[in-house]
Scaffold this active site. Structure first.
Site, PDB file in Angstrom:
ATOM      1  N   GLY A   1     -82.649  36.241  12.893  1.00 54.03           N
ATOM      2  CA  GLY A   1     -83.398  36.838  13.600  1.00 54.03           C
ATOM      3  C   GLY A   1     -82.797  38.135  14.314  1.00 54.03           C
ATOM      4  O   GLY A   1     -83.206  38.815  14.676  1.00 54.03           O
TER       5      GLY A   1
ATOM      6  N   VAL B   1     -80.583  41.038  13.467  1.00 57.85           N
ATOM      7  CA  VAL B   1     -80.254  41.890  12.396  1.00 57.85           C
ATOM      8  C   VAL B   1     -78.774  42.344  12.142  1.00 57.85           C
ATOM      9  O   VAL B   1     -78.167  42.366  11.237  1.00 57.85           O
ATOM     10  CB  VAL B   1     -81.240  43.161  12.276  1.00 57.85           C
ATOM     11  CG1 VAL B   1     -80.750  43.938  11.206  1.00 57.85           C
ATOM     12  CG2 VAL B   1     -82.655  42.654  12.241  1.00 57.85           C
TER      13      VAL B   1
ATOM     14  N   ASN C   1     -77.339  35.286  28.301  1.00 53.76           N
ATOM     15  CA  ASN C   1     -77.746  34.136  27.674  1.00 53.76           C
ATOM     16  C   ASN C   1     -77.621  33.010  28.420  1.00 53.76           C
ATOM     17  O   ASN C   1     -77.854  31.735  28.028  1.00 53.76           O
ATOM     18  CB  ASN C   1     -77.731  33.875  26.264  1.00 53.76           C
ATOM     19  CG  ASN C   1     -78.443  35.137  25.323  1.00 53.76           C
ATOM     20  OD1 ASN C   1     -77.570  35.679  24.732  1.00 53.76           O
ATOM     21  ND2 ASN C   1     -79.642  35.279  25.595  1.00 53.76           N
TER      22      ASN C   1
ATOM     23  N   HIS D   1     -84.576  39.047  21.519  1.00 53.79           N
ATOM     24  CA  HIS D   1     -84.841  38.792  23.187  1.00 53.79           C
ATOM     25  C   HIS D   1     -85.426  40.065  23.499  1.00 53.79           C
ATOM     26  O   HIS D   1     -85.213  41.047  23.220  1.00 53.79           O
ATOM     27  CB  HIS D   1     -83.496  38.665  23.766  1.00 53.79           C
ATOM     28  CG  HIS D   1     -82.712  37.355  23.253  1.00 53.79           C
ATOM     29  ND1 HIS D   1     -81.429  37.232  23.044  1.00 53.79           N
ATOM     30  CD2 HIS D   1     -83.058  36.132  23.272  1.00 53.79           C
ATOM     31  CE1 HIS D   1     -80.858  36.074  22.703  1.00 53.79           C
ATOM     32  NE2 HIS D   1     -82.058  35.477  23.010  1.00 53.79           N
TER      33      HIS D   1
ATOM     34  N   LEU E   1     -74.369  34.016  12.199  1.00 58.59           N
ATOM     35  CA  LEU E   1     -74.994  32.721  12.685  1.00 58.59           C
ATOM     36  C   LEU E   1     -76.476  32.767  13.017  1.00 58.59           C
ATOM     37  O   LEU E   1     -77.121  31.991  13.248  1.00 58.59           O
ATOM     38  CB  LEU E   1     -74.156  32.161  13.744  1.00 58.59           C
ATOM     39  CG  LEU E   1     -72.518  31.595  13.272  1.00 58.59           C
ATOM     40  CD1 LEU E   1     -71.739  31.300  14.319  1.00 58.59           C
ATOM     41  CD2 LEU E   1     -72.750  30.284  12.002  1.00 58.59           C
ATOM     42  N   SER E   2     -76.781  33.899  13.767  1.00 60.33           N
ATOM     43  CA  SER E   2     -78.049  34.341  14.356  1.00 60.33           C
ATOM     44  C   SER E   2     -79.135  34.891  13.391  1.00 60.33           C
ATOM     45  O   SER E   2     -79.367  36.178  13.477  1.00 60.33           O
ATOM     46  CB  SER E   2     -77.578  35.160  15.644  1.00 60.33           C
ATOM     47  OG  SER E   2     -78.867  35.073  16.347  1.00 60.33           O
TER      48      SER E   2
ATOM     49  N   GLU F   1     -83.451  30.930  26.711  1.00 60.46           N
ATOM     50  CA  GLU F   1     -82.295  31.824  26.267  1.00 60.46           C
ATOM     51  C   GLU F   1     -82.047  32.668  27.486  1.00 60.46           C
ATOM     52  O   GLU F   1     -81.285  33.571  27.384  1.00 60.46           O
ATOM     53  CB  GLU F   1     -82.802  32.911  25.292  1.00 60.46           C
ATOM     54  CG  GLU F   1     -83.438  32.285  23.978  1.00 60.46           C
ATOM     55  CD  GLU F   1     -82.431  31.845  23.077  1.00 60.46           C
ATOM     56  OE1 GLU F   1     -81.524  32.468  22.748  1.00 60.46           O
ATOM     57  OE2 GLU F   1     -82.468  30.660  22.331  1.00 60.46           O
TER      58      GLU F   1
ATOM     59  N   CYS G   1     -76.595  42.497  26.840  1.00 58.54           N
ATOM     60  CA  CYS G   1     -75.802  41.218  26.587  1.00 58.54           C
ATOM     61  C   CYS G   1     -74.687  40.581  27.090  1.00 58.54           C
ATOM     62  O   CYS G   1     -74.479  39.365  27.484  1.00 58.54           O
ATOM     63  CB  CYS G   1     -75.743  41.096  25.112  1.00 58.54           C
ATOM     64  SG  CYS G   1     -77.335  41.040  24.063  1.00 58.54           S
TER      65      CYS G   1
END
Length: 448
Positions: A24, A26, A110, A250, A21-22, A174, A371
Site C-alpha cells: 500500500g 508505493v 506512527n 496515511h 514490507l509495506s 497508526e 513521517c
C-alpha cells in the site's frame, strides 16, 4: 505561560533497509531489494533536525528500536543463541528476518497519538502508543515505543501514557499520521482532527478495494476517550477510499495541518464540505479562525502528490506568525508540484516560504519530512519536565553525528541482515545512545 509545538524526530536506526514490507506504500514497494545507506539516512535526518533548531524551533530526538528483533523471532519458533536464531530465520523464513530488521520506527509520526494538556480532562499531555497492527514488521514496535516515550516524558504530574489499543484489525491505529490538531495558540484548547480509512463495525462507511485502510474509526474514537477529549474538541473525518487505493496509506500523505490551517488535496476526504464546516464551527467556538488551502487536482494530481510527498511536509509557524513548508527534494523535481508551490508562496497567502530537504534515503522507503516527526505541544512547565537529554542542541547534534559515523554501515542489502555481527553492532550503538540521550534501560537486551 508560553507554549510551543516540539518536533521530536525519529533517529534512523542502523538497520535501515529497503525490504519492501509495506503493502500500500508505493515507494516502499517500488524500491524493494535495493541497497540502502543507513549512515546517509541517519545523517540526512539529523541535518533536518539541526536546520529546524537553527531556525528557532524547539527540536527533539526519538530513539530507534533494537533490530534485529530476536525476541520476536523466538516467539515465532526460532531457538538457540541469538546468532543461531538469525541463522535459522535466514535459511527457513527470510521474509521474517527482514521484518524483524525493519527500521521503520524512524517514522515516528506512527509512534503514538498525542493530546496536549489544554485539550484533556485531567490537564496532562496524553500519549497512546500506536498498535500498527496492519503490518507485522510495525506491530512489534509499540512495547519499546512505550518505554522510550516513558523515559522521555516521565513526570506523571504532567504526562499520561496509555498502552496500545487491542492488536486486532477492528482497532487498527497508526498514530499521529492520521491525527492533527487545530488551535489559535499551542497552549490554548484546540480541535483534534482524527482521520480514519474505514469503520470496523458500521457498514455505512465505504472502504478501499485494493489497499488496506490502516486506521479505523473505532480506534480513533477509543484514543479520544482515553485522552479525555470533549466532544466539542474532536472531529472525525473519513479519508477518501479512492486515494488509499492510489497509494495514500496515511492521511499525512494527502493533508497536513498546523495552527488554524489545513493544507489538503481536493480528493483527500469524503464529505469534505461537511467536515470543513465542523472544523470551522468547533474551532470558532474556541475563538479560533479555521482556514483551509485546497490543492486542486487540476494542478496537482493524486499520483504527483504521492510521488513527490507534497503533503508529507511539515507546516510550521514562524515566530512572526507566517507559515513555512518543509518539503522533500522530490517536490522540486516534480514540475507540476514545484510550479504549484512557486505560485503558492508568490500569492502572499498563508504559506510564505518553502524549504527543501534531501531525505532521499527515507523517501525511497516511503517516508517524508512529516513521517519523521512526532509533534508534541507543551507549555513552559511541561517542556521543563521533558528529559533534557532528548532536546536537540548544537553539542548533541555533534555527538550524534559522531555516533552515527562510528556505528553505522554505508551499505546494507537484504543478505547482510543474516550477519550476526550486525546485531552486535546495533546493540553496541544503542547501548551508547541510551547514555547519550539519558534514557536509561529501554531496550530488551538491556532489560533482560
Amino acid at each position: 505561560m508560553k507554549s510551543c509545538e516540539v518536533n521530536f524526530d525519529g533517529l534512523v536506526g542502523p538497520t535501515h533497509n529497503y525490504g519492501g514490507l509495506s503493502y500500500g506504500n508505493v515507494a516502499s514497494q517500488n524500491n524493494s531489494q535495493q541497497s540502502s545507506n543507513p549512515k546517509e539516512a541517519a545523517l540526512q535526518g539529523l541535518a533536518k533536525m539541526k536546520a529546524l533548531m537553527e531556525m528557532g524551533f524547539v527540536q527533539g530526538v526519538l530513539a530507534p528500536q533494537e533490530r534485529p528483533d530476536v525476541a520476536a523471532l523466538r516467539n515465532l519458533g526460532f531457538a538457540g543463541t541469538d546468532a543461531q536464531v538469525i541463522e535459522q530465520a535466514a535459511k527457513q523464513a527470510m521474509p521474517l528476518l527482514v521484518a524483524s530488521c525493519s527500521a521503520s520506527s524512524m517514522w515516528v509520526a506512527n509512534a503514538a497519538t498525542v493530546s496536549p494538556s489544554a485539550d484533556t480532562a485531567d490537564g496532562r499531555v496524553h500519549f497512546t502508543a500506536a498498535n500498527l497492527n496492519c503490518k507485522y514488521h510495525r506491530s512489534i514496535e509499540h512495547p519499546t515505543t512505550s518505554r522510550v516515550l516513558g523515559a522521555m516524558f516521565a513526570d506523571q504530574q504532567h504526562f499520561a501514557h496509555h498502552a496500545a489499543l487491542p492488536a486486532v484489525a477492528q482497532f487498527g491505529d497508526e498514530g499521529a499520521a492520521n491525527h492533527t490538531r487545530f488551535c489559535r495558540d499551542y497552549g490554548e484548547a484546540g480541535v483534534e482532527f482524527f482521520v480514519f480509512g474505514r469503520s470496523a463495525f458500521d457498514t455505512r462507511y465505504p472502504a478501499p478495494q485494493k489497499y488496506p485502510a490502516r486506521q479505523t474509526l473505532e480506534a480513533s474514537q477509543a484514543v479520544a476517550r482515553l485522552h479525555g477529549l470533549s466532544e466539542d474538541g474532536v472531529v472525525f473525518g473519513q479519508q477518501n477510499p479512492a486515494v488509499i487505493d492510489a497509494g495514500v496509506f496515511h492521511n499525512d500523505v494527502i493533508a497536513v495541518g498546523n495552527g488554524e490551517v489545513l493544507f489538503y488535496h481536493e480528493d483527500a476526504f469524503l464529505n469534505t464540505e461537511q467536515m470543513l464546516a465542523q472544523l470551522q464551527g468547533k474551532l470558532g467556538k474556541l475563538g479560533g479562525n479555521f482556514q483551509s488551502i485546497c490543492v486542486p487536482r487540476s494542478q496537482v494530481g493524486v499520483e504527483d502528490a504521492v510521488r513527490s510527498y507534497l503533503f508529507n511536509s511539515q507546516l510550521l509557524t514562524r515566530p512572526d506568525g507566517t507559515m513555512l513548508l518543509i518539503v522533500p527534494e522530490e517536490c522540486r523535481n516534480n514540475e507540476r508540484v514545484w510550479q504549484y508551490l512557486q505560485g503558492l508562496t508568490a500569492s502572499g497567502g498563508l504559506i510564505r516560504e518553502v524549504n527543501v530537504f534531501d531525505l532521499k534515503q527515507s523517501m525511497q522507503n516511503g517516508g517524508g519530512p512529516a513521517c519523521l516527526r512526532l509533534r508534541v505541544a507543551l507549555n513552559e512547565t511541561e517542556l521543563a519536565a521533558v528529559n533534557p537529554g532528548v532536546i536537540m542542541t548544537p553539542p548533541l547534534y555533534d555527538t550524534l553525528t559522531q555516533w552515527v559515523d562510528m556505528h553505522y554501515r554505508d551499505s546494507l542489502r537484504e543478505t547482510d541482515l543474516a550477519d550476526p555481527q550486525l546485531l552486535l553492532e546495533c546493540r553496541t550503538a544503542l547501548d551508547e545512545l541510551t547514555q547519550i540521550l539519558k534514557l536509561g534501560s529501554v531496550y530488551p537486551f538491556q532489560i533482560n
